[in-house]
Motif scaffolding. Structure first.
Motif, PDB file in Angstrom:
ATOM      1  N   VAL A   1     -38.490   7.443  90.086  1.00 34.72           N
ATOM      2  CA  VAL A   1     -39.561   8.149  89.380  1.00 34.72           C
ATOM      3  C   VAL A   1     -40.522   7.201  88.667  1.00 34.72           C
ATOM      4  CG1 VAL A   1     -38.271  10.293  89.105  1.00 34.72           C
ATOM      5  CG2 VAL A   1     -38.117   8.525  87.338  1.00 34.72           C
ATOM      6  N   ALA A   2     -40.056   5.988  88.354  1.00 31.56           N
ATOM      7  CA  ALA A   2     -40.928   5.047  87.657  1.00 31.56           C
ATOM      8  C   ALA A   2     -40.358   3.635  87.742  1.00 31.56           C
ATOM      9  CB  ALA A   2     -41.085   5.439  86.191  1.00 31.56           C
ATOM     10  N   ILE A   3     -41.233   2.685  87.506  1.00 31.97           N
ATOM     11  CA  ILE A   3     -40.830   1.300  87.299  1.00 31.97           C
ATOM     12  C   ILE A   3     -41.311   0.948  85.902  1.00 31.97           C
ATOM     13  CG2 ILE A   3     -41.097  -1.089  88.043  1.00 31.97           C
ATOM     14  CD1 ILE A   3     -41.635   0.016  90.865  1.00 31.97           C
ATOM     15  N   VAL A   4     -40.419   0.370  85.096  1.00 38.67           N
ATOM     16  CA  VAL A   4     -40.720   0.099  83.686  1.00 38.67           C
ATOM     17  C   VAL A   4     -40.303  -1.320  83.322  1.00 38.67           C
ATOM     18  CG1 VAL A   4     -40.334   2.531  83.115  1.00 38.67           C
ATOM     19  CG2 VAL A   4     -38.477   0.889  82.811  1.00 38.67           C
ATOM     20  N   LYS A   5     -40.659  -1.710  82.141  1.00 37.19           N
ATOM     21  CA  LYS A   5     -40.136  -2.918  81.513  1.00 37.19           C
ATOM     22  C   LYS A   5     -39.446  -2.471  80.221  1.00 37.19           C
ATOM     23  CE  LYS A   5     -43.662  -6.075  83.312  1.00 37.19           C
ATOM     24  NZ  LYS A   5     -42.970  -6.400  84.514  1.00 37.19           N
ATOM     25  N   VAL A   6     -38.353  -3.127  79.874  1.00 33.86           N
ATOM     26  CA  VAL A   6     -37.639  -2.828  78.634  1.00 33.86           C
ATOM     27  C   VAL A   6     -38.126  -3.840  77.598  1.00 33.86           C
ATOM     28  CG1 VAL A   6     -35.397  -2.599  77.500  1.00 33.86           C
ATOM     29  CG2 VAL A   6     -35.647  -1.954  79.914  1.00 33.86           C
ATOM     30  N   LYS A   7     -38.945  -3.354  76.667  1.00 34.02           N
ATOM     31  CA  LYS A   7     -39.548  -4.231  75.661  1.00 34.02           C
ATOM     32  C   LYS A   7     -38.510  -4.760  74.685  1.00 34.02           C
ATOM     33  CE  LYS A   7     -43.003  -4.201  71.974  1.00 34.02           C
ATOM     34  NZ  LYS A   7     -43.977  -3.360  71.280  1.00 34.02           N
ATOM     35  N   THR A   8     -37.738  -3.851  74.104  1.00 33.45           N
ATOM     36  CA  THR A   8     -36.683  -4.223  73.162  1.00 33.45           C
ATOM     37  C   THR A   8     -35.541  -3.230  73.271  1.00 33.45           C
ATOM     38  OG1 THR A   8     -37.661  -2.936  71.373  1.00 33.45           O
ATOM     39  CG2 THR A   8     -38.265  -5.249  71.450  1.00 33.45           C
ATOM     40  N   VAL A   9     -34.403  -3.640  72.752  1.00 32.76           N
ATOM     41  CA  VAL A   9     -33.234  -2.767  72.657  1.00 32.76           C
ATOM     42  C   VAL A   9     -32.796  -2.806  71.206  1.00 32.76           C
ATOM     43  CG1 VAL A   9     -30.875  -2.355  73.427  1.00 32.76           C
ATOM     44  CG2 VAL A   9     -32.557  -3.280  75.032  1.00 32.76           C
ATOM     45  N   ARG A  10     -32.583  -1.624  70.633  1.00 31.06           N
ATOM     46  CA  ARG A  10     -32.227  -1.522  69.216  1.00 31.06           C
ATOM     47  C   ARG A  10     -31.302  -0.332  69.026  1.00 31.06           C
ATOM     48  NH1 ARG A  10     -34.875   2.842  67.751  1.00 31.06           N
ATOM     49  NH2 ARG A  10     -36.889   3.357  68.643  1.00 31.06           N
ATOM     50  N   PRO A  11     -30.708  -0.182  67.864  1.00 32.55           N
ATOM     51  CA  PRO A  11     -29.857   0.993  67.632  1.00 32.55           C
ATOM     52  C   PRO A  11     -30.664   2.288  67.734  1.00 32.55           C
ATOM     53  CG  PRO A  11     -29.409  -0.694  65.995  1.00 32.55           C
ATOM     54  CD  PRO A  11     -30.641  -1.139  66.744  1.00 32.55           C
ATOM     55  N   PHE A  12     -30.059   3.290  68.315  1.00 34.50           N
ATOM     56  CA  PHE A  12     -30.619   4.636  68.416  1.00 34.50           C
ATOM     57  C   PHE A  12     -30.509   5.291  67.043  1.00 34.50           C
ATOM     58  CE2 PHE A  12     -29.530   9.110  70.169  1.00 34.50           C
ATOM     59  CZ  PHE A  12     -30.859   9.485  70.281  1.00 34.50           C
ATOM     60  N   VAL A  13     -31.624   5.822  66.532  1.00 30.69           N
ATOM     61  CA  VAL A  13     -31.618   6.491  65.228  1.00 30.69           C
ATOM     62  C   VAL A  13     -32.091   7.927  65.399  1.00 30.69           C
ATOM     63  CG1 VAL A  13     -31.913   4.356  63.902  1.00 30.69           C
ATOM     64  CG2 VAL A  13     -33.932   5.614  64.666  1.00 30.69           C
ATOM     65  N   LEU A  14     -31.773   8.755  64.431  1.00 32.00           N
ATOM     66  CA  LEU A  14     -32.080  10.178  64.505  1.00 32.00           C
ATOM     67  C   LEU A  14     -33.562  10.450  64.772  1.00 32.00           C
ATOM     68  CD1 LEU A  14     -30.809  12.976  64.331  1.00 32.00           C
ATOM     69  CD2 LEU A  14     -31.143  12.915  61.865  1.00 32.00           C
ATOM     70  N   SER A  15     -34.443   9.646  64.210  1.00 34.04           N
ATOM     71  CA  SER A  15     -35.884   9.870  64.409  1.00 34.04           C
ATOM     72  C   SER A  15     -36.347   9.552  65.835  1.00 34.04           C
ATOM     73  CB  SER A  15     -36.695   9.057  63.393  1.00 34.04           C
ATOM     74  OG  SER A  15     -36.444   7.682  63.556  1.00 34.04           O
ATOM     75  N   ASP A  16     -35.459   9.020  66.688  1.00 34.55           N
ATOM     76  CA  ASP A  16     -35.787   8.728  68.088  1.00 34.55           C
ATOM     77  C   ASP A  16     -35.636   9.936  69.009  1.00 34.55           C
ATOM     78  OD1 ASP A  16     -36.318   6.003  67.705  1.00 34.55           O
ATOM     79  OD2 ASP A  16     -34.216   5.437  68.034  1.00 34.55           O
ATOM     80  N   MET A  17     -35.122  11.027  68.499  1.00 33.01           N
ATOM     81  CA  MET A  17     -34.784  12.171  69.349  1.00 33.01           C
ATOM     82  C   MET A  17     -35.939  12.632  70.237  1.00 33.01           C
ATOM     83  SD  MET A  17     -31.581  13.047  68.902  1.00 33.01           S
ATOM     84  CE  MET A  17     -31.485  14.781  69.302  1.00 33.01           C
ATOM     85  N   GLU A  18     -37.122  12.793  69.667  1.00 29.65           N
ATOM     86  CA  GLU A  18     -38.257  13.291  70.449  1.00 29.65           C
ATOM     87  C   GLU A  18     -38.678  12.287  71.521  1.00 29.65           C
ATOM     88  OE1 GLU A  18     -42.816  14.916  69.878  1.00 29.65           O
ATOM     89  OE2 GLU A  18     -41.504  14.807  68.143  1.00 29.65           O
ATOM     90  N   ALA A  19     -38.813  11.012  71.162  1.00 32.97           N
ATOM     91  CA  ALA A  19     -39.243   9.993  72.121  1.00 32.97           C
ATOM     92  C   ALA A  19     -38.235   9.813  73.252  1.00 32.97           C
ATOM     93  CB  ALA A  19     -39.487   8.664  71.412  1.00 32.97           C
ATOM     94  N   ALA A  20     -36.969  10.125  72.986  1.00 30.87           N
ATOM     95  CA  ALA A  20     -35.919  10.005  73.992  1.00 30.87           C
ATOM     96  C   ALA A  20     -35.718  11.304  74.770  1.00 30.87           C
ATOM     97  CB  ALA A  20     -34.609   9.603  73.331  1.00 30.87           C
TER      98      ALA A  20
END
Length: 103
Positions: free
Chosen positions: A45-64
């Protein structure tokens, strides 16, 4: 993800990728729960780049586009998202693996 709505991929592990490496995103129709699980009806469905990896936090729900939150997961921040419309199925598997397709 290809539409740009989902900008985070949530996983329990960190990818071993440089920020300059391309990562194909393969969508599948069933949840792969064990090493070795595959879905032969996957679709790129897509080709992406992974900019950074960090802990998942509650405020990430919508973006994820996530439906639940759990501590201990990682948020992969995706950039340079390029939609792919592959005409054939690609095997979906767990982890990072090589795929061949004509974009």
């Amino acid at each position: 993800m290809a539409s740009g709505k989902k900008t985070l991929e949530i996983r329990r592990w960190r990818p071993d990728l440089a920020a300059t490496e391309d990562l194909p995103i393969v969508e599948n129709g069933r949840f792969l729960t064990q090493d070795g699980d595959e879905d032969r009806n996957g679709a790129a469905v897509a080709i992406v780049k992974v900019k950074t990896v960090r802990p998942f936090v509650l405020s990430d729900m919508e973006a994820a586009c996530a439906s639940y939150f759990e501590d201990g997961w990682f948020a992969w921040e995706l950039v340079d998202v390029r939609p792919v419309h592959a005409a054939r199925h690609i095997v979906a598997a767990r982890g990072i693996y090589a795929v061949e397709f004509a974009p």
